[in-house]
Design a protein around this motif. Structure first.
Motif, mmCIF file in Angstrom:
data_model
loop_
_atom_site.group_PDB
_atom_site.id
_atom_site.type_symbol
_atom_site.label_atom_id
_atom_site.label_comp_id
_atom_site.label_asym_id
_atom_site.label_seq_id
_atom_site.Cartn_x
_atom_site.Cartn_y
_atom_site.Cartn_z
ATOM 1 N N ASN A 225 0.799 -1.310 0.014
ATOM 2 C CA ASN A 225 0.154 0.138 0.059
ATOM 3 C C ASN A 225 0.737 1.156 0.048
ATOM 4 N N PHE A 226 1.920 1.273 0.700
ATOM 5 C CA PHE A 226 3.054 2.389 0.366
ATOM 6 C C PHE A 226 3.518 2.436 -0.835
ATOM 7 N N ILE A 227 3.680 1.474 -1.209
ATOM 8 C CA ILE A 227 4.201 1.677 -2.728
ATOM 9 C C ILE A 227 3.243 2.280 -3.607
ATOM 10 N N ARG A 228 1.982 1.652 -3.400
ATOM 11 C CA ARG A 228 0.982 2.154 -4.213
ATOM 12 C C ARG A 228 0.724 3.802 -4.068
ATOM 13 N N GLU A 229 0.719 4.307 -3.002
ATOM 14 C CA GLU A 229 0.510 5.528 -2.725
ATOM 15 C C GLU A 229 1.685 6.393 -3.257
ATOM 16 N N SER A 230 2.979 5.880 -3.264
ATOM 17 C CA SER A 230 4.010 6.030 -3.993
ATOM 18 C C SER A 230 3.845 6.616 -5.195
ATOM 19 N N ILE A 231 3.360 5.547 -5.942
ATOM 20 C CA ILE A 231 3.276 5.796 -7.357
ATOM 21 C C ILE A 231 2.348 6.525 -7.816
ATOM 22 N N GLU B 283 -5.248 1.607 -5.876
ATOM 23 C CA GLU B 283 -6.063 2.148 -4.781
ATOM 24 C C GLU B 283 -5.639 1.541 -3.369
ATOM 25 N N THR B 284 -5.920 2.433 -2.113
ATOM 26 C CA THR B 284 -5.469 1.644 -0.834
ATOM 27 C C THR B 284 -6.493 2.387 0.062
ATOM 28 N N PRO B 285 -6.649 1.794 1.178
ATOM 29 C CA PRO B 285 -7.402 2.225 2.171
ATOM 30 C C PRO B 285 -6.970 3.750 2.716
ATOM 31 N N GLY C 192 2.520 6.944 1.794
ATOM 32 C CA GLY C 192 3.663 7.077 0.838
ATOM 33 C C GLY C 192 3.812 8.124 -0.112
ATOM 34 N N GLY C 193 5.028 8.462 -0.569
ATOM 35 C CA GLY C 193 4.789 9.143 -1.584
ATOM 36 C C GLY C 193 6.155 10.377 -1.231
ATOM 37 N N SER C 194 6.818 10.775 -2.228
ATOM 38 C CA SER C 194 7.739 11.991 -1.906
ATOM 39 C C SER C 194 7.254 13.218 -1.447
ATOM 40 N N SER C 195 6.046 13.555 -1.785
ATOM 41 C CA SER C 195 5.284 14.859 -1.340
ATOM 42 C C SER C 195 4.988 14.969 0.096
ATOM 43 N N ILE D 268 12.904 6.998 3.220
ATOM 44 C CA ILE D 268 14.111 6.619 2.732
ATOM 45 C C ILE D 268 14.368 5.250 2.401
ATOM 46 N N SER D 269 13.422 4.353 2.949
ATOM 47 C CA SER D 269 13.469 2.715 2.958
ATOM 48 C C SER D 269 12.910 2.636 1.501
ATOM 49 N N TRP D 270 11.857 3.273 1.133
ATOM 50 C CA TRP D 270 11.273 2.962 -0.346
ATOM 51 C C TRP D 270 11.619 4.145 -1.440
ATOM 52 N N GLY D 271 12.455 4.945 -0.914
ATOM 53 C CA GLY D 271 12.982 5.615 -2.004
ATOM 54 C C GLY D 271 12.324 7.010 -2.240
ATOM 55 N N ASN D 272 11.338 7.547 -1.412
ATOM 56 C CA ASN D 272 10.613 8.618 -1.783
ATOM 57 C C ASN D 272 11.321 9.688 -1.697
#
Length: 496
Positions: free
Chosen positions: A56-62, A187-189, A197-200, A238-242
Motif C-alpha cells: 500500500n505504501f508503494i501504491r501511494e508512492s506511485i 487504490e489503498t484504504p 507513501g510518496g515523496s510529497s 528513505i527505505s522506499w526511496g521517496n
C-alpha cells in the motif's frame, strides 16, 4: 512490419522518486524516449518478509509520482507481473536498448532475480545500467576509503528531474501497453494509521522535522511516546526511496549551518551515516539474512517455543512495555529504535528464541522494512556478532526510565490504564487485596509474566559472554572486523 521504436526503460524498485534519481537522469541523458516502470513482482507479493502495508505504501508512492508526472503527459506503467515477462511484453511494442535501475541491496530472492535478469539482458542484447544507491557500493572486499567515498557521494550535486518535452512515453502510449498487462490496482484504504507513501508526504515530514521537531530530537529519542513526534519519521520514505539519503543529508547540513540546535541535527546526520554503514555491511555479507554473520554462533542452539513466540507477537507477554511496543508496532508500523531493540532482545535473550524466528514477523510489521538494516540489527541485538557489546534490555528498567508516567503503556495496553502508575509498570506485584480494590484480575484482565525475567537474563548473559571466548567466535570476530570496520569509525559519530 513497422520497425519498433528504440526506447529506454527505468525499472523503479526502492527509488520511488523523480528528484535525485540517478537511474532516471541517466536514462534521460541518452536522448531516447523513456518509459518509467514499476512491477509488483509475484516473488515479492508472495514473500514472507512483506505484508500489505508495504505494498500500500508503494501504491501511494506511485500515485504521488503520477500526480507529479501529469504535467509531462506521462505516468508510471505499474503492472502485476514478474520482471522478465514484463520486459518480454514491452518488447512486443518497442525495442529496448537499455534498462536503468539502482543497485538493490535486497533480500535473497531479489539478489537471485537480479542474477537471472542479468543473463536475460545479455541474451536479449539489452544494456542494464545500474546506479549506486545512496552511496552503497557493490563488490567491495573491505571498507578502506569507504567513508570518504560515501561522503563525496553525499556532497555531490543532486540530480534534477528535467525531461525534455516528449522525452517520456506519453499516457496514450502507456495505455496501449496496459492492454496486454494486468494493470496494478493502486487504490489503498484511506483510514489506516500508517504513514502515507510518496515523496510529497516524505518532504512534509522532512520539512516539519527540520523546521522545529528536531529541537527535542536527542531529548526524546529513546522515549516511546515522545519520539513519535520528535524523531524525523523519515525512515519509510528513505527505505522506499521517496527521498534520497543525499537529499536529506544536504538539507540537514544546510539547516544545521543556521540552527541554534546544532547538536540535534548533528546527531540526526550521524544516524544517516550509520544507516549507510549497516546497509553496506549487509551488501557485503548477504548470508546475514539467514545465518549469523559470526559463524561461531551457528553452534548456539535454542529450544523453539511456539507459545512464547505467539504471546510475543500478540503483545501478551505480561511485561507491559514489551506488549505496548509490539501492539503499537502492529497497529501503526512504527516504534522507535530503542523499543525495536528491546523487542528483539526480549525475544532472543529473555524468551531464548532464535533471532531468525523473529525476522519475518518484524519485517512484516515495520513499515520501513529495509533489509540492509533489518538483518544486521537483528543479529547485533541478539548478541551474535562477536564484535558488539552484549545488551540485554530490561523492560522494567526501560519502562520506568523512558515512560515514567506510563503514557505509552496506557495508550497501548488500556487494560492497565486504570491502575496506579507503579502497578502499570509491574502489575504482577499486586497482591490479591490490591487486585480486588482495582477490580483487576491478573491472569484474566492481563497475563502473568510469561517467564522469570531475572533468571532468564542471567542464563542468557552467562551463555553469550562465555561464547565470546570460543575460538571460532574469536576467529570470526577478527575476520568481521577486518572486512567491515572503518579506519575512521569515529567520524560516523559526528557531522562536519
Amino acid at each position: 512490419m513497422t520497425e519498433r521504436e528504440h526506447i529506454n526503460v527505468v525499472w523503479l524498485k526502492r527509488d520511488l522518486r523523480l528528484q535525485d534519481n540517478e537511474a532516471i537522469s541517466n536514462a534521460l541523458k541518452s536522448g531516447k524516449r523513456t518509459l518509467l516502470l514499476y512491477a509488483f513482482e509475484f516473488i515479492l507479493l508472495n514473500d514472507e518478509h512483506y505484508s500489505e502495508r508495504h505494498f500500500n505504501f508503494i501504491r501511494e508512492s506511485i500515485r504521488d509520482l503520477n500526480r507529479q508526472l501529469l504535467e509531462h503527459n506521462t505516468k508510471i506503467l505499474a503492472v502485476d507481473c514478474d520482471i522478465q515477462s514484463t520486459f518480454n511484453l514491452i518488447q512486443e511494442f518497442y525495442k529496448i536498448d537499455a534498462i536503468y535501475s539502482h543497485v538493490e541491496t535486497g533480500i535473497l530472492v531479489t539478489y537471485n532475480r537480479d542474477k537471472e535478469f542479468k543473463r536475460y539482458c545479455r541474451n536479449n542484447f539489452i544494456q542494464w545500467k545500474e546506479s549506486k544507491n545512496n552511496g552503497v557500493e557493490r563488490g567491495l572486499v573491505n571498507r578502506d576509503n569507504w567513508f570518504e567515498s560515501w561522503e563525496n557521494y553525499m556532497n555531490a550535486e543532486l540530480e534534477v528531474f528535467q525531461p525534455d518535452d516528449g522525452q517520456l512515453l506519453a499516457i496514450d502510449d502507456i495505455k496501449t501497453l496496459e492492454k496486454v498487462f494486468t494493470v496494478a490496482d493502486l487504490e489503498t484504504p484511506s483510514d489506516t494509521p500508517f504513514q502515507k507513501g510518496g515523496s510529497s508526504m516524505g518532504w512534509k515530514y522532512a520539512n516539519s522535522f527540520f523546521d522545529n521537531r528536531h529541537e527535542a530530537y536527542m531529548t526524546n529519542i529513546s522515549k516511546p511516546e515522545a519520539s513519535r513526534s520528535s524523531c524525523s519519521r523519515l525512515s519509510p520514505y528513505i527505505s522506499w526511496g521517496n527521498v534520497s539519503i543525499r537529499q536529506v543529508f544536504q538539507k540537514g547540513k544546510a539547516v544545521k549551518a543556521k540552527s541554534k540546535n546544532k547538536k540535534h541535527i548533528s546527531a540526526f546526520l550521524s544516524r544517516l551515516r550509520w544507516q549507510a554503514h549497516f546497509i553496506q555491511k549487509f551488501e557485503m555479507e548477504h548470508t546475514m539474512e539467514q545465518a549469523s554473520v559470526n559463524k561461531g554462533y551457528h553452534k548456539l542452539k535454542k529450544s523453539i517455543s511456539e507459545d512464547y513466540q505467539k504471546v510475543w507477537r500478540e503483545g501478551q507477554t505480561g511485561f507491559p512495555l514489551v506488549d505496548a511496543s509490539m501492539r503499537c508496532l502492529v497497529e501503526t508500523g512504527y516504534v522507535n529504535f530503542r523499543m525495536r531493540a528491546m523487542l528483539v532482545s526480549f525475544f532472543t535473550h529473555i524468551l531464548w528464541q532464535p533471532w531468525q524466528a523473529a525476522s519475518t514477523h518484524l519485517s512484516q510489521q515495520f513499515l520501513d522494512f529495509e533489509p540492509g538494516i533489518h538483518f544486521p540489527q537483528l543479529q547485533m541485538q541478539a548478541g551474535e556478532t562477536g564484535i558488539n557489546n552484549l545488551r540485554i534490555y530490561n523492560p522494567i528498567t526501560n519502562s520506568l526510565k523512558h515512560d515514567p508516567d506510563s503514557v505509552f503503556i496506557k495508550k497501548w495496553v488500556p487494560e492497565l490504564a486504570h491502575l496506579d502508575t507503579p502497578f502499570i509498570h509491574e502489575p504482577y506485584l499486586m497482591t490479591e487485596l490490591e487486585q480486588g480494590l482495582y477490580n483487576f484480575r491478573l491472569g484474566e484482565d492481563y497475563p502473568h509474566p510469561i517467564v522469570d525475567i531475572k533468571e532468564n537474563r542471567k542464563r542468557a548473559s552467562e551463555i553469550l559472554w562465555n561464547m565470546k571466548d570460543d575460538p571460532e567466535v574469536v576467529k570470526e570476530s577478527f575476520r568481521i572486523l577486518k572486512r567491515h570496520t572503518l579506519s575512521n569509525r569515529n567520524r560516523l559519530l559526528k557531522s562536519d
